[in-house]
Each structure stands twice: as C-alpha cells, then as structure tokens.
Design an enzyme around this catalytic site. Structure first.
Site, PDB file in Angstrom:
ATOM      1  N   GLY A  15       0.835  -1.208   0.000  1.00 29.77           N
ATOM      2  CA  GLY A  15       0.000   0.000   0.000  1.00 29.77           C
ATOM      3  C   GLY A  15       0.865   1.251   0.000  1.00 29.77           C
ATOM      4  NE  ARG A  76      -1.016  -4.991  -0.666  1.00 32.42           N
ATOM      5  CZ  ARG A  76      -1.876  -4.008  -0.389  1.00 32.42           C
ATOM      6  NH1 ARG A  76      -2.931  -3.832  -1.145  1.00 32.42           N
ATOM      7  NH2 ARG A  76      -1.691  -3.230   0.642  1.00 32.42           N
ATOM      8  CB  CYS A  77       4.381  -8.223  -7.538  1.00 38.94           C
ATOM      9  SG  CYS A  77       5.093  -9.298  -8.777  1.00 38.94           S
ATOM     10  CG  ASP A 107       4.800  -7.027   7.964  1.00 38.92           C
ATOM     11  OD1 ASP A 107       3.980  -6.873   7.036  1.00 38.92           O
ATOM     12  OD2 ASP A 107       4.474  -7.326   9.125  1.00 38.92           O
ATOM     13  N   GLY A 108       5.288  -7.275   4.390  1.00 38.99           N
ATOM     14  CA  GLY A 108       5.209  -8.163   3.220  1.00 38.99           C
ATOM     15  C   GLY A 108       6.346  -7.839   2.258  1.00 38.99           C
ATOM     16  CB  THR A 129       2.719   0.700   6.147  1.00 34.33           C
ATOM     17  OG1 THR A 129       1.368   0.480   6.586  1.00 34.33           O
ATOM     18  CG2 THR A 129       3.642   0.318   7.298  1.00 34.33           C
ATOM     19  CG  ASP A 131      -1.756  -0.326   8.288  1.00 36.40           C
ATOM     20  OD1 ASP A 131      -2.562   0.589   8.062  1.00 36.40           O
ATOM     21  OD2 ASP A 131      -1.798  -1.438   7.720  1.00 36.40           O
ATOM     22  CG  ASP A 133       1.501  -2.840  10.190  1.00 35.12           C
ATOM     23  OD1 ASP A 133       2.293  -2.158   9.506  1.00 35.12           O
ATOM     24  OD2 ASP A 133       0.719  -3.664   9.687  1.00 35.12           O
ATOM     25  NE  ARG A 158     -15.905  15.804  18.415  1.00 33.09           N
ATOM     26  CZ  ARG A 158     -16.226  14.883  19.314  1.00 33.09           C
ATOM     27  NH1 ARG A 158     -17.410  14.897  19.903  1.00 33.09           N
ATOM     28  NH2 ARG A 158     -15.377  13.934  19.618  1.00 33.09           N
ATOM     29  N   GLY A 174      -6.196   0.175   9.001  1.00 33.56           N
ATOM     30  CA  GLY A 174      -5.343  -0.559   9.943  1.00 33.56           C
ATOM     31  C   GLY A 174      -5.735  -2.012   9.863  1.00 33.56           C
ATOM     32  NE  ARG A 175      -2.913  -5.091   5.411  1.00 32.62           N
ATOM     33  CZ  ARG A 175      -2.074  -5.185   4.390  1.00 32.62           C
ATOM     34  NH1 ARG A 175      -2.292  -6.062   3.454  1.00 32.62           N
ATOM     35  NH2 ARG A 175      -1.025  -4.397   4.303  1.00 32.62           N
ATOM     36  CE  LYS A 218     -19.449  12.351  24.071  1.00 27.98           C
ATOM     37  NZ  LYS A 218     -19.012  13.681  23.662  1.00 27.98           N
ATOM     38  CD  GLU A 227      -8.664  -1.765   7.033  1.00 21.25           C
ATOM     39  OE1 GLU A 227      -9.500  -1.824   6.122  1.00 21.25           O
ATOM     40  OE2 GLU A 227      -7.455  -1.576   6.836  1.00 21.25           O
ATOM     41  CD  GLN A 256      -8.305   6.180   7.178  1.00 20.03           C
ATOM     42  OE1 GLN A 256      -8.037   5.967   8.338  1.00 20.03           O
ATOM     43  NE2 GLN A 256      -9.029   5.332   6.470  1.00 20.03           N
ATOM     44  NE  ARG A 257      -2.829   3.030   0.598  1.00 21.84           N
ATOM     45  CZ  ARG A 257      -3.397   1.895   0.194  1.00 21.84           C
ATOM     46  NH1 ARG A 257      -3.959   1.099   1.080  1.00 21.84           N
ATOM     47  NH2 ARG A 257      -3.380   1.547  -1.055  1.00 21.84           N
TER      48      ARG A 257
HETATM   49  P1  ADP Z   1       3.122  -4.622   2.693  1.00 23.54           P
HETATM   50  O1  ADP Z   1       4.527  -4.585   2.211  1.00 23.54           O
HETATM   51  O2  ADP Z   1       2.496  -3.271   2.777  1.00 23.54           O
HETATM   52  O3  ADP Z   1       2.961  -5.460   3.944  1.00 23.54           O
HETATM   53  P2  ADP Z   1       2.019  -6.771   1.074  1.00 23.54           P
HETATM   54  O4  ADP Z   1       1.932  -7.754   2.216  1.00 23.54           O
HETATM   55  O5  ADP Z   1       0.863  -6.701   0.152  1.00 23.54           O
HETATM   56  O6  ADP Z   1       2.248  -5.280   1.560  1.00 23.54           O
HETATM   57  O7  ADP Z   1       3.341  -7.129   0.261  1.00 23.54           O
HETATM   58  C1  ADP Z   1       3.733  -6.336  -0.830  1.00 23.54           C
HETATM   59  C2  ADP Z   1       4.410  -7.206  -1.856  1.00 23.54           C
HETATM   60  O8  ADP Z   1       5.582  -7.777  -1.276  1.00 23.54           O
HETATM   61  C3  ADP Z   1       3.619  -8.414  -2.337  1.00 23.54           C
HETATM   62  O9  ADP Z   1       2.730  -8.127  -3.362  1.00 23.54           O
HETATM   63  C4  ADP Z   1       4.710  -9.317  -2.859  1.00 23.54           C
HETATM   64  O10 ADP Z   1       5.183  -8.891  -4.121  1.00 23.54           O
HETATM   65  C5  ADP Z   1       5.790  -9.075  -1.831  1.00 23.54           C
HETATM   66  N1  ADP Z   1       5.665 -10.094  -0.784  1.00 23.54           N
HETATM   67  C6  ADP Z   1       4.770 -10.153   0.238  1.00 23.54           C
HETATM   68  N2  ADP Z   1       4.933 -11.268   0.970  1.00 23.54           N
HETATM   69  C7  ADP Z   1       5.949 -11.938   0.422  1.00 23.54           C
HETATM   70  C8  ADP Z   1       6.612 -13.188   0.705  1.00 23.54           C
HETATM   71  N3  ADP Z   1       6.247 -13.939   1.733  1.00 23.54           N
HETATM   72  N4  ADP Z   1       7.623 -13.547  -0.115  1.00 23.54           N
HETATM   73  C9  ADP Z   1       7.999 -12.778  -1.148  1.00 23.54           C
HETATM   74  N5  ADP Z   1       7.427 -11.605  -1.465  1.00 23.54           N
HETATM   75  C10 ADP Z   1       6.421 -11.193  -0.716  1.00 23.54           C
HETATM   76  O1  F6P Z   2      -1.456  -1.437   4.830  1.00 22.46           O
HETATM   77  C1  F6P Z   2      -2.007  -0.210   4.481  1.00 22.46           C
HETATM   78  C2  F6P Z   2      -3.493  -0.349   4.226  1.00 22.46           C
HETATM   79  O2  F6P Z   2      -4.003   0.921   3.892  1.00 22.46           O
HETATM   80  C3  F6P Z   2      -4.286  -0.946   5.361  1.00 22.46           C
HETATM   81  O3  F6P Z   2      -4.554  -0.033   6.387  1.00 22.46           O
HETATM   82  C4  F6P Z   2      -5.507  -1.427   4.634  1.00 22.46           C
HETATM   83  O4  F6P Z   2      -6.101  -2.502   5.312  1.00 22.46           O
HETATM   84  C5  F6P Z   2      -4.964  -1.891   3.335  1.00 22.46           C
HETATM   85  O5  F6P Z   2      -3.744  -1.219   3.139  1.00 22.46           O
HETATM   86  C6  F6P Z   2      -5.885  -1.638   2.192  1.00 22.46           C
HETATM   87  O6  F6P Z   2      -5.332  -2.171   1.054  1.00 22.46           O
HETATM   88  P1  F6P Z   2      -5.901  -1.910  -0.427  1.00 22.46           P
HETATM   89  O7  F6P Z   2      -5.264  -0.665  -0.932  1.00 22.46           O
HETATM   90  O8  F6P Z   2      -5.458  -3.109  -1.178  1.00 22.46           O
HETATM   91  O9  F6P Z   2      -7.371  -1.777  -0.336  1.00 22.46           O
END
Ligand code: ADP
Ligand code: F6P
Length: 324
Positions: A15, A76-77, A107-108, A129, A131, A133, A158, A174-175, A218, A227, A256-257
């Site tokens: 994201g 996301r690949c 972390d992905g 990110t 988040d 996180d 509000r 916030g996944r 109140k 979310e 928010q992004r």
């Molecule tokens: P984020 O980096 O925000 O956590 P994602 O989890 O969607 O987002 O991961 C982003 C991209 O990183 C994925 O589309 C993929 O290309 C790569 N990726 C995620 N997880 C893995 C994994 N376990 N091994 C290799 N590449 C990954």
């Molecule tokens: O990780 C960032 C984030 O915006 C999360 O808060 C949310 O759950 C997710 O990405 C939404 O992803 P997408 O853009 O694929 O809808």
C-alpha cells in the site's frame, strides 16, 4: 566493501503511504552524492520481473517531496512470491547491473527483500505504511499524515453528529493494527475506540460506556473502529438497536492514504532514505531501517521480521479514562 555497489534500485511496494516520494528522493540523492547510480523500479517487484525501470538523476526527484502517492507507483505482485518470480527478478538485477535494492514498504515487502537477499541481491528495507505496524520501528512513513487526515475528517463529522444528537461510528484503516485508530480516537475525543489488540465486548465496552456517558449529559458520540475488528455499518446497526441512539457509519477508506505528507513524514522519510543508502555503501546488507526514539537505527531483516510490536497499555488506558 564500499565500492562494490555501483547502482542502487529503489522501489515502493504494498500500500502507498504519504512520504514515500520523500524517501525515494533521499535514496536517489544520497546515492548520487556518493557517486552511485540510482534507478527507479516501477510498480513494486513487478518492475524487476517485467524489466520496468527508469534512470534517476538529481532532477528526476525534484518537486516530489510534498506529493502524496509514489512517483514509482506501487503494486502487490503475486508472481514475486514464487521462487521462479524471485529468480527472474534477481536475474534482471544482475543483467542490468543493479547491485542492491532499497525497498520502501511494509513487512510483506520486507519478506520480499529477504527473498531477494537469498537470491544474492543485497537489500535494505524502509518502513512505509500508514498502519505503523512494523515491529522493529517506532514509526513508519505515512503514519502521521494518515492520522492527521483522519482527525480532520472526524472533526468535520463531529459537527453533524453533534447537531443531530447522533452516534457516528467511524471505520479507520489498519489491517491488523490499531495504532492509527487509537491515536485518532484520543485526538478526536472518541467515546470508545475499538482496536484489534484489545478484545471488545459490545455490551460492556460500547453500550454501557455510552449509557454511562449519556447519564452525564452527553448527547452525541464518536466511536472509532479499526477496520481489522469489523465493519462500521455492523457496529452502527447494533449500537442503534441497543441504545436507541440514532447511529450512522462512516468509512474513511483510502482518503487516509493520500495527501501531501506532513513535516514528520517528510523528515522521517528523508532520514531513513539517507540511512538506507549509507548502510549499503558500508556493506551492511539485508537490514531494515527503523526509528527508535530520536534515532535512526537498523536491524537484520530476518530478526526484524520475527519481532512483535506491543500496543502501549498506557495509551489504551488514557483513551478509556479521558473519553467519558
Ligand atoms: P506490505 O509490504 O504493505 O505489507 P504486502 O503484504 O501486500 O504489503 O506485500 C507487498 C508485496 O511484497 C507483495 O505483493 C509481494 O510482491 C511481496 N511479498 C509479500 N509477501 C511476500 C513473501 N512472503 N515472499 C515474497 N514476497 C512477498
Ligand atoms: O497497509 C495499508 C493499508 O491501507 C491498510 O490499512 C488497509 O487494510 C490496506 O492497506 C488496504 O489495502 P488496499 O489498498 O489493497 O485496499
């Protein structure tokens, strides 16, 4: 070690987050300052698989520090998650002389870094990110801007919530993490903030809390839900049924992004981008850049991916105590 890296590729993955452009800019300019070439990899790991890269010079990162989104686009690949995809990406790096990668993402994306490292391509990750996180870092690029956007939206909400004596249930992003939600809840005076890290009993933690607050006079209520814990519409329906207070749901969503990154995000991104290149030039490979207190530090990528982030219990308590 220092002169082994001649060309650095930079990519954004997962994201997008406000401030990613500032990080790209810092990476490119720090590389060039040190006599190292920089290339931009388009659309995350896709760019390595499809050979979609662009040369970067000092001017190609002009006029982006204040822009949201990412000039390199992001994706996301799925193919990159396969060993075949990773080999393809590493082969492309070798064939085009990309000696190392800086990956800006969550972390992905860092798992992807680890896989590239296993294929012999040195990597450094930068936490980006909204988040917040990433376990090894106190802070992630985009978090501050996203919180400020949420606060701005909820302040507007509000006004109408108050005029109608209603309850507004606001779903923030916030996944799996409640950092964005909890801080926004404190900043907006939410009566209840529901986050994935703290179990919630609707009757005890929401309905009773609202009734007790109502007994003090109140008449309108802001409830924030991250979310990850469920849909705002479901919460609003249950709340209206159980309290008799007219309730509406608002999903803030992808707004928010976006937006111009805050000073906090621009500076964090610039420091992290600079630090990432310094690590590569010093031969410190396969690290994640992180913020700890006032400092920029770094961790081994494998270690970083096994760390856990714990929600500050005092912040949770503060939100409860002063929300009444
Ligand atoms: P984020 O980096 O925000 O956590 P994602 O989890 O969607 O987002 O991961 C982003 C991209 O990183 C994925 O589309 C993929 O290309 C790569 N990726 C995620 N997880 C893995 C994994 N376990 N091994 C290799 N590449 C990954
Ligand atoms: O990780 C960032 C984030 O915006 C999360 O808060 C949310 O759950 C997710 O990405 C939404 O992803 P997408 O853009 O694929 O809808």
């Amino acid at each position: 070690m220092a002169n082994e890296i001649k060309k650095i590729g930079v990519l954004t993955s997962g994201g997008d987050a406000p401030g990613m452009n500032a990080a790209i800019r810092a990476v490119v300019r720090t590389a060039i300052y040190n006599g190292v070439q920089a290339v931009g990899v388009m659309r995350g790991y896709n760019g390595l698989i499809n050979g979609d890269v662009i040369p970067m010079d000092l001017r190609s990162v002009s006029g982006i520090i204040h822009r949201g989104g990412t000039m390199l686009y992001t994706a996301r690949c799925q193919e990159f998650k396969t060993l075949e995809g990773q080999k393809k990406a590493a082969d492309f790096c070798r064939s085009t002389g990309i000696d190392a990668l800086v990956v800006i993402g969550g972390d992905g994306s860092f798992r992807g870094c680890k896989d590239m490292a296993a294929q012999g391509i040195p990597c450094v990750g930068i936490p980006g990110t909204i988040d917040n996180d990433i376990a090894c870092s106190d802070y992630t690029i985009g978090y501050d801007t996203a919180m400020n956007t949420a606060v701005e939206m909820i302040d507007k909400l509000r006004d109408t919530t108050q005029s109608h004596d209603r309850c507004s249930v606001v779903e923030v992003m916030g996944r799996n993490a409640g950092y964005l939600a909890l801080n926004t809840g404190i900043a907006c005076g939410a009566v209840v903030t529901v986050i994935p890290e703290v179990p919630c009993d609707i009757d005890r933690d929401i309905v009773t809390a609202m009734q007790e607050t109502r007994s003090t006079g109140k008449k309108h209520f802001i409830i924030i839900v991250a979310e990850g814990v469920g849909r705002a519409h479901d919460f609003a329906e249950i709340i209206e049924k159980k309290t008799g207070i007219e309730s509406r749901a608002t999903v803030l969503g992808h707004v928010q992004r976006g937006g111009s990154p805050s000073l906090r995000d621009r500076v964090a991104a610039s420091r992290m981008g600079y630090h990432a290149v310094q690590l590569l030039l010093a031969g410190q490979y396969n690290r994640v850049v992180a913020e700890k207190g006032q400092d920029i530090v770094n961790y081994d990528i494998t270690e970083a991916l096994t760390m856990n982030k714990v929600m500050d219990p005092e912040l949770v308590k503060i939100a409860q105590v002063i929300s009444i």
